[in-house]
Scaffold this motif. Structure first.
Motif, PDB file in Angstrom:
ATOM      1  N   HIS A 253      33.633  -4.727 -39.922  1.00 26.97           N
ATOM      2  CA  HIS A 253      32.570  -5.695 -40.180  1.00 26.97           C
ATOM      3  C   HIS A 253      32.384  -6.612 -38.977  1.00 26.97           C
ATOM      4  CE1 HIS A 253      33.885  -4.516 -44.303  1.00 26.97           C
ATOM      5  NE2 HIS A 253      32.583  -4.462 -44.464  1.00 26.97           N
ATOM      6  N   LEU A 254      31.234  -7.250 -38.918  1.00 23.98           N
ATOM      7  CA  LEU A 254      30.916  -8.094 -37.768  1.00 23.98           C
ATOM      8  C   LEU A 254      31.728  -9.379 -37.798  1.00 23.98           C
ATOM      9  CD1 LEU A 254      27.027  -7.694 -37.712  1.00 23.98           C
ATOM     10  CD2 LEU A 254      28.702  -6.478 -36.326  1.00 23.98           C
ATOM     11  N   PRO A 255      32.301  -9.772 -36.653  1.00 25.78           N
ATOM     12  CA  PRO A 255      33.052 -11.031 -36.590  1.00 25.78           C
ATOM     13  C   PRO A 255      32.127 -12.229 -36.735  1.00 25.78           C
ATOM     14  CG  PRO A 255      33.533  -9.603 -34.707  1.00 25.78           C
ATOM     15  CD  PRO A 255      32.330  -9.042 -35.384  1.00 25.78           C
ATOM     16  N   ASP A 256      32.729 -13.372 -37.006  1.00 27.98           N
ATOM     17  CA  ASP A 256      31.988 -14.621 -37.056  1.00 27.98           C
ATOM     18  C   ASP A 256      31.544 -14.982 -35.638  1.00 27.98           C
ATOM     19  OD1 ASP A 256      31.652 -17.622 -36.907  1.00 27.98           O
ATOM     20  OD2 ASP A 256      31.996 -17.408 -39.056  1.00 27.98           O
ATOM     21  N   GLY A 257      30.245 -15.180 -35.454  1.00 26.12           N
ATOM     22  CA  GLY A 257      29.728 -15.451 -34.115  1.00 26.12           C
ATOM     23  C   GLY A 257      30.241 -16.734 -33.513  1.00 26.12           C
ATOM     24  N   ALA A 258      30.548 -17.723 -34.349  1.00 27.77           N
ATOM     25  CA  ALA A 258      31.006 -19.021 -33.840  1.00 27.77           C
ATOM     26  C   ALA A 258      32.521 -19.088 -33.746  1.00 27.77           C
ATOM     27  CB  ALA A 258      30.480 -20.140 -34.741  1.00 27.77           C
ATOM     28  N   GLU A 259      33.221 -18.556 -34.761  1.00 30.37           N
ATOM     29  CA  GLU A 259      34.675 -18.708 -34.833  1.00 30.37           C
ATOM     30  C   GLU A 259      35.436 -17.624 -34.087  1.00 30.37           C
ATOM     31  OE1 GLU A 259      36.180 -21.263 -36.189  1.00 30.37           O
ATOM     32  OE2 GLU A 259      34.312 -22.188 -36.870  1.00 30.37           O
ATOM     33  N   GLY A 260      34.789 -16.496 -33.785  1.00 34.57           N
ATOM     34  CA  GLY A 260      35.489 -15.412 -33.115  1.00 34.57           C
ATOM     35  C   GLY A 260      36.293 -14.584 -34.092  1.00 34.57           C
ATOM     36  N   VAL A 261      37.556 -14.276 -33.755  1.00 41.27           N
ATOM     37  CA  VAL A 261      38.393 -13.438 -34.612  1.00 41.27           C
ATOM     38  C   VAL A 261      39.636 -14.218 -35.022  1.00 41.27           C
ATOM     39  CG1 VAL A 261      37.562 -11.332 -33.500  1.00 41.27           C
ATOM     40  CG2 VAL A 261      39.643 -12.422 -32.652  1.00 41.27           C
ATOM     41  N   PRO A 262      40.274 -13.836 -36.125  1.00 41.88           N
ATOM     42  CA  PRO A 262      41.466 -14.559 -36.582  1.00 41.88           C
ATOM     43  C   PRO A 262      42.641 -14.412 -35.601  1.00 41.88           C
ATOM     44  CG  PRO A 262      40.577 -13.124 -38.301  1.00 41.88           C
ATOM     45  CD  PRO A 262      39.898 -12.752 -37.038  1.00 41.88           C
ATOM     46  N   ARG A 263      43.579 -15.363 -35.675  1.00 37.88           N
ATOM     47  CA  ARG A 263      44.816 -15.274 -34.891  1.00 37.88           C
ATOM     48  C   ARG A 263      45.709 -14.208 -35.522  1.00 37.88           C
ATOM     49  NH1 ARG A 263      46.685 -19.570 -31.791  1.00 37.88           N
ATOM     50  NH2 ARG A 263      48.773 -19.300 -32.677  1.00 37.88           N
ATOM     51  N   ALA A 264      46.105 -13.218 -34.703  1.00 40.73           N
ATOM     52  CA  ALA A 264      46.914 -12.123 -35.217  1.00 40.73           C
ATOM     53  C   ALA A 264      47.656 -11.467 -34.061  1.00 40.73           C
ATOM     54  CB  ALA A 264      46.032 -11.097 -35.925  1.00 40.73           C
ATOM     55  N   VAL A 265      48.667 -10.664 -34.394  1.00 38.15           N
ATOM     56  CA  VAL A 265      49.361  -9.882 -33.365  1.00 38.15           C
ATOM     57  C   VAL A 265      48.373  -8.987 -32.647  1.00 38.15           C
ATOM     58  CG1 VAL A 265      51.050  -8.033 -33.006  1.00 38.15           C
ATOM     59  CG2 VAL A 265      51.579  -9.921 -34.560  1.00 38.15           C
ATOM     60  N   ALA A 266      47.448  -8.396 -33.415  1.00 39.86           N
ATOM     61  CA  ALA A 266      46.402  -7.544 -32.844  1.00 39.86           C
ATOM     62  C   ALA A 266      45.208  -7.526 -33.779  1.00 39.86           C
ATOM     63  CB  ALA A 266      46.923  -6.126 -32.625  1.00 39.86           C
ATOM     64  N   VAL A 267      44.038  -7.495 -33.201  1.00 41.26           N
ATOM     65  CA  VAL A 267      42.795  -7.293 -33.951  1.00 41.26           C
ATOM     66  C   VAL A 267      42.163  -6.020 -33.422  1.00 41.26           C
ATOM     67  CG1 VAL A 267      40.502  -8.168 -34.490  1.00 41.26           C
ATOM     68  CG2 VAL A 267      42.442  -9.750 -34.360  1.00 41.26           C
ATOM     69  N   VAL A 268      41.948  -5.059 -34.304  1.00 38.41           N
ATOM     70  CA  VAL A 268      41.379  -3.767 -33.922  1.00 38.41           C
ATOM     71  C   VAL A 268      40.047  -3.616 -34.645  1.00 38.41           C
ATOM     72  CG1 VAL A 268      41.749  -1.277 -33.832  1.00 38.41           C
ATOM     73  CG2 VAL A 268      43.711  -2.828 -33.682  1.00 38.41           C
ATOM     74  N   ASN A 269      38.980  -3.766 -33.895  1.00 38.55           N
ATOM     75  CA  ASN A 269      37.631  -3.710 -34.454  1.00 38.55           C
ATOM     76  C   ASN A 269      36.680  -3.449 -33.294  1.00 38.55           C
ATOM     77  OD1 ASN A 269      35.032  -4.244 -35.431  1.00 38.55           O
ATOM     78  ND2 ASN A 269      35.699  -5.904 -36.769  1.00 38.55           N
ATOM     79  N   PRO A 270      35.970  -2.324 -33.288  1.00 41.74           N
ATOM     80  CA  PRO A 270      35.085  -2.014 -32.159  1.00 41.74           C
ATOM     81  C   PRO A 270      33.970  -3.037 -31.970  1.00 41.74           C
ATOM     82  CG  PRO A 270      34.686  -0.519 -33.990  1.00 41.74           C
ATOM     83  CD  PRO A 270      35.923  -1.290 -34.326  1.00 41.74           C
TER      84      PRO A 270
END
Length: 609
Positions: free
Chosen positions: A180-197
């Motif tokens: 799904h599309l990330p939040d345009g303002a917040e970016g992506v969550p804090r995590a060891v890894a984010v895998v999303n094209p």
């Protein structure tokens, strides 16, 4: 009552034309001319691209390591397996999420076995009603208390900022895999890894994968990292990965992602593999869905027979039953679970039909009103079941051609699902109206261009309706009053040869982004009088006046009462008509074969070119 009448088609548009590019493909690949034109219509303009399109193969799948975050995700998962840390896969309750869970759990256990350790891989599929969509903080806290050290999300998590913070607070590592599309303002969550094209900075060459496909990429990378010997690599390539494509094709088709590029390869190869199901649960569900493995399996078989039964668990009951059905090695248990999904689907159909009758009554009133249908429809009712609102939204779009949101209410909250039409980006619409006039509307929302899910206080639904009406009206174009029928190619009936039909099947599987071709034949003659079937439908037998080529076909009265049209316009033996149609294979044992599926008819053929 039947669906409200739609505006009559006022313009037929033909996209495909003979070109030098099409002639080159025809000449070098030995294709029928019409098939070469169809390839060019789909943007396939070189011999190399055409060969790849017509012959999908595993070699056309991209390297998983090209996806941002993949190396970190694989490294953390390998560490968890080697240390035998409990791992929790956090899925979703639809086909995409449950299949993703099955694929990753299976791959992790196989990777652990290859490394000589025993894996502790758990999973959680949220309950649609009790928990709702997305990762919940309470479940993460519970996972930590149960000894879990790593959570991997599949088909969810890209906007789960609170859940990511909770994981960090309780000392859990998190890997997010999502599409799904990330939040345009917040970016992506804090995590060891984010895998999303679709995340910023990811250069993966194909962006339209479903959630299960992203999980498959992680599974593939993990398995490849755990095999050392050449014979093991060969088995992974020739046996394991193709077996994964069976379920992945189901998820890809069910999630309605575009069947282009890598998705088309996944769907095409997976449909071939589905003809030899070995897992007991899959086999039982295919039997209950009446999918005949002795013939070619189509995307339509998956989308209208198999996928609804899988989705029914999450809509009406507990989606974890799907995961158990696909994972169990007990044939009796697999059959029991498959039969439960089959029953739930029947229950879902009854529930949906009751709500749809109410919706159609409302649409009829709207059509008859001075204002007509809104540019975007927002329909809600406290009596509607939350599990079927997505299907209802699709039905409204089918009947009206308008983007539509359908909502159910529960304890002061409204839960909605939306579906859209070409050219109207639904997630952008929700994002735009959410903070209109600096007043936040939604409690949560997410999705993509074609489909969204959201919730908001029930008291705000009227505000939602007004905001969406204004936004959709602002996006109207100057030709919105013209109802167009897009046809791929003009075709004479005599061009529909056996060679043409074989080549046509190679253009599939058909679906979103690779639609079934619509053909237009001018001035065909009714060989016999039309036959009315069940009051509204017509069976036609038509022929080319020049060469006598004859074809039979059905005009289904789903939106148009074709029997009434035939009476009104005096269609009879010898009448000349223009037909727009698809070519469909009827597998009925008594009267099967290729036939025309007629979607539009015009009289007075000589004046319509």
């Amino acid at each position: 009552m039947s669906a409200p009448p739609l505006t009559q088609v006022t313009q037929w548009v033909v996209a495909g034309k003979v070109s030098d590019t099409a002639k080159q493909l025809e000449r070098e690949l030995g294709l029928p001319p019409a098939i070469a034109c169809l390839l060019v219509c789909r943007g396939i303009e070189t011999v190399t691209a055409a060969r790849a399109f017509l012959s999908p193969s595993l070699d056309q799948l991209h390297d998983p390591s090209l996806m941002l975050g993949m190396d970190k995700a694989v490294a953390r998962l390998r560490t968890a397996l080697l240390l035998q840390e409990p791992v929790l896969i956090y899925g979703d309750y639809d086909v995409d999420g449950t299949v993703a869970t099955v694929l990753l759990k299976t791959a992790a256990e196989r990777a652990a076995a290859a490394m000589g350790v025993t894996a502790d891989i758990r999973y959680h599929i949220p309950h649609r009603i009790r928990e709702g969509y997305g990762m919940q903080e309470l479940r993460i806290e519970a996972a930590a208390a149960e000894g879990v050290r790593l959570i991997v999300s599949v088909d969810t998590g890209i906007r789960a900022f609170a859940a990511a913070e909770e994981a960090e607070r309780v000392g859990l590592d998190l890997i997010v895999t999502d599409h799904h599309l990330p939040d345009g303002a917040e970016g992506v969550p804090r995590a060891v890894a984010v895998v999303n094209p679709n995340q910023p900075g990811c250069e993966y060459p194909y962006k339209e994968l479903c959630g299960a496909a992203v999980a498959f990429k992680l599974a593939q990378a993990l398995l490849e990292s755990s095999v050392q010997q050449e014979d093991e690599r060969l088995r992974l390539r020739e046996k394991t990965l193709p077996s994964f494509l069976k379920l992945l094709a189901i998820a890809t088709i069910a999630d309605a992602v575009p069947l282009t590029g890598e998705n088309r390869v996944i769907a095409a190869l997976g449909l071939l593999e589905l003809r030899k199901p070995s897992q007991a649960g899959l086999k039982a569900l295919m039997e209950l869905s009446q999918i005949d493995t002795s013939r070619a399996i189509s995307a339509t078989d998956i989308g209208f027979r198999l996928a609804p039964r899988i989705n029914a668990a999450g809509r009406m009951d507990i989606a974890s039953d799907v995961v158990e059905m696909f994972l169990t090695r007990d044939p009796a248990m697999a059959r029991t679970l498959a039969e439960k999904l089959h029953r739930l689907n029947e229950e879902r159909r009854t529930t949906e039909a009751e709500a749809l009758r109410e919706i159609e009554d409302r649409l009829a009133v709207m059509v008859a009103s001075p204002d007509g249908l809104a540019a975007c429809l927002v329909l809600d009712d406290p009596a509607w079941h939350r599990g079927v609102i997505g299907i209802l939204a699709s039905r409204v779009v089918d009947r009206t051609g308008r983007p539509s949101l359908v909502l159910a209410h529960e304890e002061g909250q409204a839960y909605g699902s939306g579906r859209s039409v070409a050219g109207f980006h639904l997630l952008d619409a929700l994002t735009s109206i959410d903070t209109e006039e600096d007043t936040q509307l939604f409690a949560r929302f997410g999705g993509h261009a074609h489909a969204v899910g959201f919730s908001l206080p029930s008291s705000q639904v009227e505000d939602l309706r007004n905001r969406m009406a204004r936004y959709a009206a602002s996006k109207r174009t100057t030709d919105d009053g013209i109802t167009k029928l897009d046809c791929d190619l003009e075709l004479r009936l005599g061009e529909i040869t056996p060679d043409f039909l074989v080549a046509l099947e190679q253009l599939g599987p058909f679906g979103n982004g690779n639609a079934e071709p619509v053909f237009l034949s001018y001035g065909v003659r009714l060989a016999i009088a039309p036959k009315v079937v069940k009051d509204r439908h017509l069976r036609l037998t038509v022929e080319d006046p020049d060469d006598g080529s004859r074809w039979g076909g059905m005009a289904w009265g789903r939106r148009t009462d074709w029997a009434a049209r035939a009476r009104e316009e005096g269609w009879m033996q010898g009448s000349l008509l223009d037909l727009a149609y698809r070519l469909r294979r009827n597998w009925h044992p008594d009267f099967g074969g290729w036939e025309l599926e007629i979607i539009a008819i015009r009289s007075g053929a000589a004046n319509n070119r």
